[in-house]
Design an enzyme around this catalytic site. Structure first.
Site, PDB file in Angstrom:
ATOM      1  N   ALA A   1     -58.472  57.181 -49.669  1.00  0.00           N
ATOM      2  CA  ALA A   1     -58.476  58.460 -48.968  1.00  0.00           C
ATOM      3  C   ALA A   1     -58.656  59.558 -50.005  1.00  0.00           C
ATOM      4  O   ALA A   1     -58.344  59.364 -51.189  1.00  0.00           O
ATOM      5  CB  ALA A   1     -57.161  58.641 -48.224  1.00  0.00           C
TER       6      ALA A   1
ATOM      7  N   GLY B   1     -57.265  53.451 -49.089  1.00  0.00           N
ATOM      8  CA  GLY B   1     -57.973  53.491 -47.813  1.00  0.00           C
ATOM      9  C   GLY B   1     -59.296  52.736 -47.862  1.00  0.00           C
ATOM     10  O   GLY B   1     -59.782  52.264 -46.830  1.00  0.00           O
TER      11      GLY B   1
ATOM     12  N   GLU C   1     -58.382  49.278 -47.253  1.00  0.00           N
ATOM     13  CA  GLU C   1     -57.973  49.209 -45.841  1.00  0.00           C
ATOM     14  C   GLU C   1     -59.180  49.265 -44.912  1.00  0.00           C
ATOM     15  O   GLU C   1     -59.218  48.578 -43.888  1.00  0.00           O
ATOM     16  CB  GLU C   1     -56.984  50.345 -45.537  1.00  0.00           C
ATOM     17  CG  GLU C   1     -55.638  50.108 -46.229  1.00  0.00           C
ATOM     18  CD  GLU C   1     -54.723  51.321 -46.199  1.00  0.00           C
ATOM     19  OE1 GLU C   1     -55.193  52.443 -46.492  1.00  0.00           O
ATOM     20  OE2 GLU C   1     -53.532  51.159 -45.883  1.00  0.00           O
TER      21      GLU C   1
ATOM     22  N   GLU D   1     -51.645  53.144 -53.914  1.00  0.00           N
ATOM     23  CA  GLU D   1     -50.935  54.332 -53.424  1.00  0.00           C
ATOM     24  C   GLU D   1     -49.598  54.534 -54.128  1.00  0.00           C
ATOM     25  O   GLU D   1     -49.151  55.652 -54.344  1.00  0.00           O
ATOM     26  CB  GLU D   1     -50.695  54.213 -51.905  1.00  0.00           C
ATOM     27  CG  GLU D   1     -51.947  54.345 -51.051  1.00  0.00           C
ATOM     28  CD  GLU D   1     -52.654  53.034 -50.773  1.00  0.00           C
ATOM     29  OE1 GLU D   1     -52.427  52.049 -51.518  1.00  0.00           O
ATOM     30  OE2 GLU D   1     -53.447  52.978 -49.818  1.00  0.00           O
TER      31      GLU D   1
HETATM   32  C1  HXC Z   1     -60.410  62.057 -54.360  1.00  0.00           C
HETATM   33  C2  HXC Z   1     -61.362  60.808 -56.021  1.00  0.00           C
HETATM   34  C3  HXC Z   1     -60.695  59.652 -55.554  1.00  0.00           C
HETATM   35  C4  HXC Z   1     -59.859  59.773 -54.418  1.00  0.00           C
HETATM   36  C5  HXC Z   1     -61.880  59.107 -57.279  1.00  0.00           C
HETATM   37  N1  HXC Z   1     -62.080  60.425 -57.067  1.00  0.00           N
HETATM   38  N2  HXC Z   1     -61.030  58.613 -56.378  1.00  0.00           N
HETATM   39  N3  HXC Z   1     -61.226  61.993 -55.405  1.00  0.00           N
HETATM   40  N4  HXC Z   1     -59.744  61.001 -53.863  1.00  0.00           N
HETATM   41  N5  HXC Z   1     -59.209  58.742 -53.882  1.00  0.00           N
HETATM   42  C6  HXC Z   1     -62.929  61.332 -57.861  1.00  0.00           C
HETATM   43  C7  HXC Z   1     -62.309  61.671 -59.206  1.00  0.00           C
HETATM   44  O1  HXC Z   1     -61.374  62.703 -59.055  1.00  0.00           O
HETATM   45  C8  HXC Z   1     -63.522  62.090 -59.980  1.00  0.00           C
HETATM   46  O2  HXC Z   1     -63.883  63.412 -59.609  1.00  0.00           O
HETATM   47  C9  HXC Z   1     -64.608  61.153 -59.461  1.00  0.00           C
HETATM   48  O3  HXC Z   1     -64.152  60.688 -58.194  1.00  0.00           O
HETATM   49  C10 HXC Z   1     -64.816  59.960 -60.376  1.00  0.00           C
HETATM   50  O4  HXC Z   1     -63.563  59.328 -60.592  1.00  0.00           O
HETATM   51  P1  HXC Z   1     -62.951  59.015 -62.050  1.00  0.00           P
HETATM   52  O5  HXC Z   1     -61.481  58.939 -61.901  1.00  0.00           O
HETATM   53  O6  HXC Z   1     -63.490  59.990 -63.049  1.00  0.00           O
HETATM   54  O7  HXC Z   1     -63.593  57.583 -62.341  1.00  0.00           O
HETATM   55  P2  HXC Z   1     -62.975  56.408 -63.213  1.00  0.00           P
HETATM   56  O8  HXC Z   1     -62.366  56.926 -64.475  1.00  0.00           O
HETATM   57  O9  HXC Z   1     -64.054  55.364 -63.301  1.00  0.00           O
HETATM   58  O10 HXC Z   1     -61.778  55.819 -62.321  1.00  0.00           O
HETATM   59  C11 HXC Z   1     -62.047  55.225 -61.093  1.00  0.00           C
HETATM   60  C12 HXC Z   1     -60.735  55.021 -60.297  1.00  0.00           C
HETATM   61  C13 HXC Z   1     -59.967  56.359 -60.208  1.00  0.00           C
HETATM   62  C14 HXC Z   1     -59.867  53.959 -60.977  1.00  0.00           C
HETATM   63  C15 HXC Z   1     -61.133  54.501 -58.912  1.00  0.00           C
HETATM   64  O11 HXC Z   1     -60.868  57.377 -59.732  1.00  0.00           O
HETATM   65  C16 HXC Z   1     -58.795  56.313 -59.278  1.00  0.00           C
HETATM   66  O12 HXC Z   1     -57.740  55.814 -59.634  1.00  0.00           O
HETATM   67  N6  HXC Z   1     -58.965  56.905 -58.081  1.00  0.00           N
HETATM   68  C17 HXC Z   1     -57.870  57.006 -57.112  1.00  0.00           C
HETATM   69  C18 HXC Z   1     -57.580  55.671 -56.461  1.00  0.00           C
HETATM   70  C19 HXC Z   1     -56.430  55.781 -55.479  1.00  0.00           C
HETATM   71  O13 HXC Z   1     -55.315  56.126 -55.852  1.00  0.00           O
HETATM   72  N7  HXC Z   1     -56.696  55.514 -54.236  1.00  0.00           N
HETATM   73  C20 HXC Z   1     -55.694  55.591 -53.135  1.00  0.00           C
HETATM   74  C21 HXC Z   1     -55.719  56.968 -52.525  1.00  0.00           C
HETATM   75  S1  HXC Z   1     -54.451  57.164 -51.323  1.00  0.00           S
HETATM   76  P3  HXC Z   1     -64.168  64.550 -60.697  1.00  0.00           P
HETATM   77  O14 HXC Z   1     -64.391  65.785 -59.869  1.00  0.00           O
HETATM   78  O15 HXC Z   1     -62.983  64.613 -61.588  1.00  0.00           O
HETATM   79  O16 HXC Z   1     -65.394  64.049 -61.399  1.00  0.00           O
HETATM   80  C22 HXC Z   1     -55.025  56.349 -49.979  1.00  0.00           C
HETATM   81  C23 HXC Z   1     -54.137  56.346 -48.765  1.00  0.00           C
HETATM   82  C24 HXC Z   1     -54.809  55.679 -47.613  1.00  0.00           C
HETATM   83  O17 HXC Z   1     -56.071  55.808 -49.972  1.00  0.00           O
HETATM   84  C25 HXC Z   1     -54.103  55.899 -46.329  1.00  0.00           C
HETATM   85  C26 HXC Z   1     -54.715  56.911 -45.453  1.00  0.00           C
HETATM   86  C27 HXC Z   1     -56.138  56.660 -45.012  1.00  0.00           C
END
Ligand code: HXC
Length: 257
Positions: A65, A108, A111, A131
């Protein structure tokens, strides 16, 4: 459609939906999820389409998400936004949906892949529910579907540590259907889609419904449900065609009637 690309005629009877926020690793913001829901509902009503593939790009299926969109929300904001009604509508898609996953399928994103009916992955795919690392829990079925798919011990470890698993691990845990080299994951999903699209769409829809029922009920009620759907297939022309084709030693030509 700003954040997805829809190809209703990707192949015969097969539609393709591509998640399309590549710079944000296909982070699932509310608009993207709404567009995805609208596309799936439209495809469900389109007779020519029998199977749907949902994919991202090589680097990411979806990294979860959109954290930036929800970071400042409080619990009541989340309640009022009610994003999960969209997820519930997506879950109700009647036609089979195959996730073609490469790269990150996290939170997400994982999911969403699990909401689909089958998952074909590239060797580079990574599945996870991270998460916990950002102070929340999975909210779109992660604790339920992951546990049902891979068992309590593995699901608990993934959900409590946020660690990712590889495509090979996901395959051996029973989370996904197949792993192929990265240049082939979409092709492989299409192969599976075409195989299913050659069956009776009536029987496919009823079979999907019956399998899904097993997650929601006890055995007796599930068997009863299955039996009713089995009887219902005998109301279709496709049942007559399928059985006659077998007897006449020819390929069946299903019409979805
Ligand atoms: C918003 C995101 C994002 C996310 C990545 N980006 N994941 N933006 N929400 N979930 C954005 C980053 O901010 C970044 O933007 C760009 O995408 C590239 O990501 P990087 O982090 O620079 O890439 P990398 O170093 O290769 O790392 C990849 C990654 C990391 C390991 C996937 O991005 C990450 O940990 N993302 C979050 C994963 C996460 O926690 N997901 C769960 C979310 S909560 P900029 O602008 O900086 O370039 C969830 C709840 C679900 O999903 C329930 C409700 C539906």
């Amino acid at each position: 459609m700003e954040f997805i690309k829809l190809n209703k005629a990707y192949a015969e009877h097969v539609a393709l939906i591509e998640l399309n926020r590549p710079k944000e690793l296909n982070a699932l913001n509310l608009q993207l999820m709404g567009e995805l829901r609208d596309a799936l509902q439209e495809l469900d009503k389109t007779d020519e389409v029998r199977v749907i593939i949902v994919t991202g790009n090589e680097r990411a299926f979806a990294a979860g998400a959109d954290i930036k969109q929800m970071a400042d929300n409080n619990a009541i904001d989340m309640l009022m936004i009610d994003q999960f009604s969209t997820w519930d509508q997506i879950r109700k898609t009647k036609k089979p949906v195959i996730a073609a996953v490469s790269g990150f399928a996290l939170g997400g994103g994982c999911e969403l892949a699990m909401t689909c009916d089958m998952i074909i992955a590239s060797e580079t795919a990574k599945f996870g529910q991270p998460e916990i690392k950002i102070g929340v829990t999975p909210g779109a079925g992660g604790t339920q579907r992951l546990t049902k798919a891979i068992g309590k011990a593995r699901a608990m470890e993934m959900v409590l540590t946020g660690k990712f698993i590889s495509a090979e691990e996901a395959l051996s845990f029973g989370l996904i259907n197949k792993v192929v080299p990265v240049e082939m994951y979409l092709q492989e999903a299409l192969k599976l889609a075409l195989e299913i699209a050659s069956m009776s769409p009536v029987a496919v829809q009823l079979a999907k419904e019956s399998v899904n029922r097993s997650f929601e009920t006890h055995l007796d009620e599930g068997l009863h449900f299955e039996r009713k759907n089995f009887y219902l297939t005998f109301a279709s022309e496709d049942q007559t065609e399928g059985m006659n084709a077998f007897v006449e030693k020819r390929k069946a030509n299903y019409k979805g009637k």
